[in-house]
Design a protein around this motif. Sequence first.
Motif, short mmCIF file in Angstrom:
data_model
loop_
_atom_site.label_atom_id
_atom_site.label_comp_id
_atom_site.label_asym_id
_atom_site.label_seq_id
_atom_site.Cartn_x
_atom_site.Cartn_y
_atom_site.Cartn_z
N UNK A 83 -26.74 -1.33 -0.93
CA UNK A 83 -25.90 -2.05 -1.87
C UNK A 83 -26.29 -1.75 -3.30
N UNK A 84 -25.71 -2.49 -4.21
CA UNK A 84 -26.02 -2.27 -5.61
C UNK A 84 -25.30 -3.24 -6.51
N UNK A 85 -25.57 -3.09 -7.79
CA UNK A 85 -24.97 -3.94 -8.80
C UNK A 85 -23.52 -3.56 -9.02
N UNK A 86 -22.70 -4.58 -9.20
CA UNK A 86 -21.30 -4.37 -9.54
C UNK A 86 -21.26 -3.99 -11.02
N UNK A 87 -20.69 -2.83 -11.30
CA UNK A 87 -20.61 -2.35 -12.69
C UNK A 87 -19.55 -3.13 -13.46
N UNK A 88 -19.72 -3.27 -14.78
CA UNK A 88 -18.69 -3.94 -15.58
C UNK A 88 -17.32 -3.32 -15.33
N UNK A 89 -16.35 -4.17 -15.07
CA UNK A 89 -14.99 -3.71 -14.83
C UNK A 89 -14.72 -3.20 -13.43
N UNK A 90 -15.69 -3.32 -12.52
CA UNK A 90 -15.55 -2.77 -11.17
C UNK A 90 -15.28 -3.89 -10.16
N UNK A 91 -14.33 -3.67 -9.28
CA UNK A 91 -14.09 -4.61 -8.19
C UNK A 91 -15.24 -4.47 -7.18
N UNK A 92 -15.69 -5.56 -6.56
CA UNK A 92 -16.81 -5.47 -5.62
C UNK A 92 -16.62 -4.45 -4.49
N UNK A 93 -15.41 -4.32 -3.94
CA UNK A 93 -15.26 -3.33 -2.87
C UNK A 93 -15.32 -1.91 -3.41
N UNK A 94 -14.96 -1.72 -4.67
CA UNK A 94 -15.14 -0.40 -5.30
C UNK A 94 -16.64 -0.11 -5.41
N UNK A 95 -17.45 -1.13 -5.65
CA UNK A 95 -18.91 -0.96 -5.67
C UNK A 95 -19.38 -0.47 -4.31
N UNK A 96 -18.89 -1.08 -3.24
CA UNK A 96 -19.26 -0.67 -1.89
C UNK A 96 -18.92 0.80 -1.68
N UNK A 97 -17.69 1.19 -2.02
CA UNK A 97 -17.26 2.59 -1.82
C UNK A 97 -18.13 3.55 -2.63
N UNK A 98 -18.48 3.18 -3.85
CA UNK A 98 -19.30 4.04 -4.70
C UNK A 98 -20.73 4.12 -4.19
N UNK A 99 -21.31 2.97 -3.89
CA UNK A 99 -22.72 2.92 -3.51
C UNK A 99 -23.00 3.58 -2.15
N UNK A 100 -22.07 3.51 -1.20
CA UNK A 100 -22.33 4.11 0.11
C UNK A 100 -22.43 5.63 -0.01
#
Length: 188
Positions: A83-100
């Motif tokens: 997992x990871x930190x949600x970047x400013x302006x990022x939707x949480x599921x976009x964080x999941x897609x990026x971090x994986x």
Amino acid sequence: MDQAALHAAITTLVAALNPFDELGRAHRATTLEWLAGTHDIFRRAKPATPSPHLVCYFMLVDRAAESVLLCDHRAARLWLPTGGHVEPGEHPYATVRREVVEELGITAVPDPILGEKPFLLTVTETNDVPENRHTDISLWFALAGTKNQALKPDEAEFAGVRWWRREEIQAADPRRFDPHLGRALNAL
């Protein structure tokens, strides 16, 4: 998505969670109160500005093998989901897609039962030196995986990765895991 719409979408994700225990209900209430009081929810400076801030965990789940992937996280000194930190302006599921992609070198495949919605919310003080401690508000997601799939773990972040069965986690020292891991397994 503009900031107000993103904040509203995150609030909707949290409000839609159906906690299965009293702690979950308390964490959801705390988070909804926090969201109602601020739009400053994304980490802007390492390690703790602002505190609390939004984080996403995602558990790679092999339902057939009844196993989850955990990583021996170097900084936290714990076995954690990725997992990871949600970047400013990022939707949480976009964080999941990026971090994986960053952490495991794979593409996100939503869990067939839970989809792209979080299945757990936790409010946790980090396991760090006192001057770096802060509160993470974590949305937990599940991704479909298999024990035999090829992974490319981020060696700078993880000392190792391995698949765990529930009974292995229960037999291990609980201080080596996220304090909410048992609750996450129950929620899955």
